[in-house]
Design an enzyme around this catalytic site. Structure first.
Site, PDB file in Angstrom:
ATOM      1  N   VAL A  11     -64.025  -7.058   1.640  1.00  0.00           N
ATOM      2  CA  VAL A  11     -65.882  -6.965   1.373  1.00  0.00           C
ATOM      3  C   VAL A  11     -66.177  -7.627   0.200  1.00  0.00           C
ATOM      4  O   VAL A  11     -67.278  -8.364   0.392  1.00  0.00           O
ATOM      5  CB  VAL A  11     -65.776  -5.361   1.522  1.00  0.00           C
ATOM      6  CG1 VAL A  11     -67.195  -5.041   0.885  1.00  0.00           C
ATOM      7  CG2 VAL A  11     -65.439  -4.884   2.817  1.00  0.00           C
ATOM      8  N   ASP A  30     -62.012  -9.256 -10.114  1.00  0.00           N
ATOM      9  CA  ASP A  30     -60.841  -8.611  -9.652  1.00  0.00           C
ATOM     10  C   ASP A  30     -60.093  -8.674 -10.738  1.00  0.00           C
ATOM     11  O   ASP A  30     -59.691  -9.239 -11.792  1.00  0.00           O
ATOM     12  CB  ASP A  30     -60.392  -9.502  -8.449  1.00  0.00           C
ATOM     13  CG  ASP A  30     -59.536  -8.631  -7.565  1.00  0.00           C
ATOM     14  OD1 ASP A  30     -60.098  -8.337  -6.671  1.00  0.00           O
ATOM     15  OD2 ASP A  30     -58.268  -8.367  -7.891  1.00  0.00           O
ATOM     16  N   LYS A  35     -55.371 -14.115  -8.684  1.00  0.00           N
ATOM     17  CA  LYS A  35     -56.329 -14.233  -7.635  1.00  0.00           C
ATOM     18  C   LYS A  35     -57.651 -14.887  -8.227  1.00  0.00           C
ATOM     19  O   LYS A  35     -58.171 -15.677  -7.460  1.00  0.00           O
ATOM     20  CB  LYS A  35     -56.618 -12.862  -7.211  1.00  0.00           C
ATOM     21  CG  LYS A  35     -57.599 -12.788  -5.773  1.00  0.00           C
ATOM     22  CD  LYS A  35     -57.574 -11.106  -5.297  1.00  0.00           C
ATOM     23  CE  LYS A  35     -57.292 -11.092  -4.018  1.00  0.00           C
ATOM     24  NZ  LYS A  35     -57.837  -9.753  -3.470  1.00  0.00           N
ATOM     25  N   ASN A 208     -68.066   4.601  11.707  1.00  0.00           N
ATOM     26  CA  ASN A 208     -66.590   4.398  12.051  1.00  0.00           C
ATOM     27  C   ASN A 208     -65.884   5.208  12.717  1.00  0.00           C
ATOM     28  O   ASN A 208     -65.138   4.876  13.954  1.00  0.00           O
ATOM     29  CB  ASN A 208     -65.907   3.962  10.650  1.00  0.00           C
ATOM     30  CG  ASN A 208     -65.974   2.587  10.173  1.00  0.00           C
ATOM     31  OD1 ASN A 208     -66.675   1.796  10.631  1.00  0.00           O
ATOM     32  ND2 ASN A 208     -65.222   2.241   9.162  1.00  0.00           N
ATOM     33  N   CYS A 260     -59.392  -0.150   7.975  1.00  0.00           N
ATOM     34  CA  CYS A 260     -60.739   0.872   8.070  1.00  0.00           C
ATOM     35  C   CYS A 260     -60.585   1.995   8.783  1.00  0.00           C
ATOM     36  O   CYS A 260     -60.539   3.240   8.499  1.00  0.00           O
ATOM     37  CB  CYS A 260     -61.876   0.010   8.398  1.00  0.00           C
ATOM     38  SG  CYS A 260     -62.377  -1.160   7.160  1.00  0.00           S
TER      39      CYS A 260
HETATM   40  P1  NAD Z   1     -59.309  -5.109  -0.277  1.00  0.00           P
HETATM   41  O1  NAD Z   1     -57.884  -4.315  -0.523  1.00  0.00           O
HETATM   42  O2  NAD Z   1     -58.992  -6.539   0.691  1.00  0.00           O
HETATM   43  O3  NAD Z   1     -59.614  -5.536  -1.910  1.00  0.00           O
HETATM   44  C1  NAD Z   1     -59.797  -4.718  -2.838  1.00  0.00           C
HETATM   45  C2  NAD Z   1     -59.631  -5.541  -4.171  1.00  0.00           C
HETATM   46  O4  NAD Z   1     -60.161  -4.861  -5.203  1.00  0.00           O
HETATM   47  C3  NAD Z   1     -58.446  -6.356  -4.650  1.00  0.00           C
HETATM   48  O5  NAD Z   1     -58.332  -7.654  -4.514  1.00  0.00           O
HETATM   49  C4  NAD Z   1     -58.307  -5.407  -5.734  1.00  0.00           C
HETATM   50  O6  NAD Z   1     -57.331  -6.230  -6.675  1.00  0.00           O
HETATM   51  C5  NAD Z   1     -59.297  -5.242  -6.537  1.00  0.00           C
HETATM   52  N1  NAD Z   1     -59.382  -4.162  -7.540  1.00  0.00           N
HETATM   53  C6  NAD Z   1     -59.098  -2.756  -7.308  1.00  0.00           C
HETATM   54  N2  NAD Z   1     -59.373  -2.392  -8.352  1.00  0.00           N
HETATM   55  C7  NAD Z   1     -60.151  -3.104  -9.427  1.00  0.00           C
HETATM   56  C8  NAD Z   1     -60.841  -2.891 -10.523  1.00  0.00           C
HETATM   57  N3  NAD Z   1     -60.760  -1.745 -11.116  1.00  0.00           N
HETATM   58  N4  NAD Z   1     -61.333  -3.970 -10.988  1.00  0.00           N
HETATM   59  C9  NAD Z   1     -61.292  -5.189 -10.116  1.00  0.00           C
HETATM   60  N5  NAD Z   1     -60.917  -5.356  -9.169  1.00  0.00           N
HETATM   61  C10 NAD Z   1     -60.122  -4.383  -8.567  1.00  0.00           C
HETATM   62  O7  NAD Z   1     -60.336  -4.051   0.238  1.00  0.00           O
HETATM   63  P2  NAD Z   1     -61.608  -4.450   1.292  1.00  0.00           P
HETATM   64  O8  NAD Z   1     -60.720  -4.607   2.806  1.00  0.00           O
HETATM   65  O9  NAD Z   1     -62.118  -5.510   0.783  1.00  0.00           O
HETATM   66  O10 NAD Z   1     -62.410  -2.928   1.441  1.00  0.00           O
HETATM   67  C11 NAD Z   1     -62.806  -2.528   0.268  1.00  0.00           C
HETATM   68  C12 NAD Z   1     -63.652  -1.346   0.420  1.00  0.00           C
HETATM   69  O11 NAD Z   1     -64.632  -1.661   1.506  1.00  0.00           O
HETATM   70  C13 NAD Z   1     -62.929  -0.226   1.132  1.00  0.00           C
HETATM   71  O12 NAD Z   1     -63.482   0.866   0.964  1.00  0.00           O
HETATM   72  C14 NAD Z   1     -63.230  -0.533   2.569  1.00  0.00           C
HETATM   73  O13 NAD Z   1     -62.786   0.747   3.557  1.00  0.00           O
HETATM   74  C15 NAD Z   1     -64.545  -0.913   2.811  1.00  0.00           C
HETATM   75  N6  NAD Z   1     -65.022  -1.812   3.892  1.00  0.00           N
HETATM   76  C16 NAD Z   1     -63.981  -2.441   4.205  1.00  0.00           C
HETATM   77  C17 NAD Z   1     -64.001  -3.485   5.586  1.00  0.00           C
HETATM   78  C18 NAD Z   1     -63.055  -4.384   6.101  1.00  0.00           C
HETATM   79  O14 NAD Z   1     -63.339  -4.979   7.207  1.00  0.00           O
HETATM   80  N7  NAD Z   1     -61.927  -4.569   5.325  1.00  0.00           N
HETATM   81  C19 NAD Z   1     -65.378  -3.362   6.283  1.00  0.00           C
HETATM   82  C20 NAD Z   1     -66.280  -2.401   5.624  1.00  0.00           C
HETATM   83  C21 NAD Z   1     -66.090  -1.521   4.569  1.00  0.00           C
END
Ligand code: NAD
Length: 429
Positions: A11, A30, A35, A208, A260
């Protein structure tokens, strides 16, 4: 406008790249140094159509940079998006550790007014907690707003979804926050819904959960179809023409997975529990979904009898096509179960092999579908990649040791498969 986006995952990366492409100055943050270094060189750690081009173009244009330094990013932006992960704890509750950490890091760096926007999917009332934490850390000395702007993108078409959403939801508490977000989203051609924080948070979880419900509903109908000899695909078409229902998310199969639906459903049930409402309807959705994975294993057992010593080819590892994401993918659970039963698992996926092998290291990676099928006692389709629909069936059959196909995604046409000499089982057909 100047933005920072904390969390460079599925996201966060899409959010950062798309806003940069629309002309904003964006800093992606990040916690993982490697990364960040890779991203600044234009190396994108995930597979998402169109994303790499977008990131490279905007890096080159100087509108997008990546850093591991949250404080610097917060100082240099007016709006801070929180896009970190919100996985499930073992009891189903959302684990908000990353959101809490990000909120504290932002609070510690706040130099003056900033709008902090939660884009991560979070349980209702998380926005209030974020506000409390920031107030506590800043001792009330700095002005800020918290908003909720849930993200509805789908992996596999994330860039397109982000740039052309069905709607934009803005949960805000002040006119200033609303004004900033309206300005940021100016030019997006879709309904814009402005509401309070809790309503915005609920819209995401309710959406969802409803989509997961649609999938489990059609899977339940598929089980009925199997018993009466009807075709669930045609039933779904017949239902889908009704505009009140719609055809989307009515594909019967091995069930939903991914990062999700499973976790968001669990979190939604848990929140309901906490506020005294038993959301039994959604527990049934989970039950039907789990049964679909069992069904595929049972079908396989019926076809090959014992699993121990068999060679099983899995087509597809990601939880859905056009992504390399294997989080809570049915293929991972099924692969592990087959390995536990003593089967040899051969697997092919166009994008997710590497991620899959981290979860099921015993599996043997294959070059393509024919290589996976080579010498196998059965072939199981677990992801509906388009390329599987175009396979040369005669070649597939001659590669297999036994012509058994369990089609967990209904990608093949049953009469054609039977005419080609396969022992074929789809779902609800
Ligand atoms: P992800 O696990 O792919 O990415 C999260 C990132 O955040 C990681 O790279 C991690 O290193 C980083 N991170 C964690 N703590 C951190 C901090 N304190 N400072 C900086 N970076 C930090 O997660 P995602 O799939 O992108 O999902 C993120 C959110 O969005 C979740 O709540 C998910 O439910 C929601 N979401 C996801 C999707 C999807 O299709 N993946 C769609 C809509 C909403």
């Amino acid at each position: 406008m100047k933005l920072s986006v904390i969390g460079a995952g599925y996201v966060g990366l899409v959010t950062a790249a798309c806003f940069a492409d629309r002309g904003h100055q964006v800093i992606g943050v990040d916690a993982l140094d490697d990364k960040v270094r890779g991203l600044n060189r234009g190396e994108v750690p995930i597979y998402e159509p169109g994303l790499e081009d977008l990131i490279r173009r905007n890096l080159q244009a100087g509108r997008l940079t990546f850093t591991a330094d949250t404080a610097q990013a917060v100082r240099d932006s007016e709006i801070v998006f929180i896009c970190v992960g919100t996985p499930s704890r073992s009891d189903g509750e959302a684990d908000l550790t990353a959101v809490a950490t990000a909120a504290e890091q932002v609070a510690e760096a706040l130099p003056g007014y900033r709008l902090i926007v939660e884009k991560s999917t979070v349980p209702v009332r998380t926005g209030e907690r974020v506000r409390q934490v920031i107030q506590l850390v800043t001792r009330g000395a700095v002005e800020f707003d918290v908003a909720c702007n849930p993200e509805f993108l789908r992996e596999g078409s994330a860039v397109e979804d982000f740039l052309h959403p069905d709607r934009i939801v803005l949960g805000v508490e002040t006119e200033r926050a609303e004004r900033l977000l309206r300005e940021l989203y100016r030019g997006f051609d879709c309904p814009l819904l402005v509401t309070d924080l809790s309503t915005a948070e609920l819209i995401k979880h309710a959406s969802n959960a409803f989509l997961a419900l649609k999938i489990s509903y059609i899977n339940a109908v598929a089980n009925l179809c199997d018993r009466v000899g009807a075709d669930v695909e045609v039933v779904a078409d017949g239902m889908g023409y009704d505009r009140r229902i719609g055809r989307a998310f009515l594909d019967a199969g091995v069930g939903y997975g991914g990062s999700c639906f499973p976790k968001d459903l669990a979190a939604f049930i848990k929140i309901a529990d906490e506020v005294g409402y038993d959301f039994g309807l959604l527990r049934e959705v989970q039950k039907v979904n789990a049964e679909q994975r069992d069904l595929v294993i049972r079908r396989l057992q019926q076809a090959v009898w014992v699993l121990s010593g068999r060679v099983v080819a899995l087509l597809g590892a990601s939880f859905k096509p056009n992504t390399d994401d294997v989080r809570d993918s049915p293929a991972v659970e099924i692969g592990r179960r087959l390995v536990r039963e003593g089967a040899t698992v051969r697997v092919y996926d166009p994008a997710a092999l590497r991620n899959f092998l981290q979860e099921v290291p015993e599996a043997r990676p294959c070059r393509d579908a024919y290589d996976a099928a080579s010498g196998a006692d059965a072939l199981v389709v677990l992801t509906a990649w388009d390329e599987f629909r175009a396979l040369d069936l005669a070649r597939l059959r001659s590669a297999l040791r036994r012509p058994v196909v369990i089609d967990g995604r209904n990608v093949f046409d049953p009469p054609t498969m039977r005419a080609q000499g396969f022992l074929y089982h789809g779902i609800g057909r």
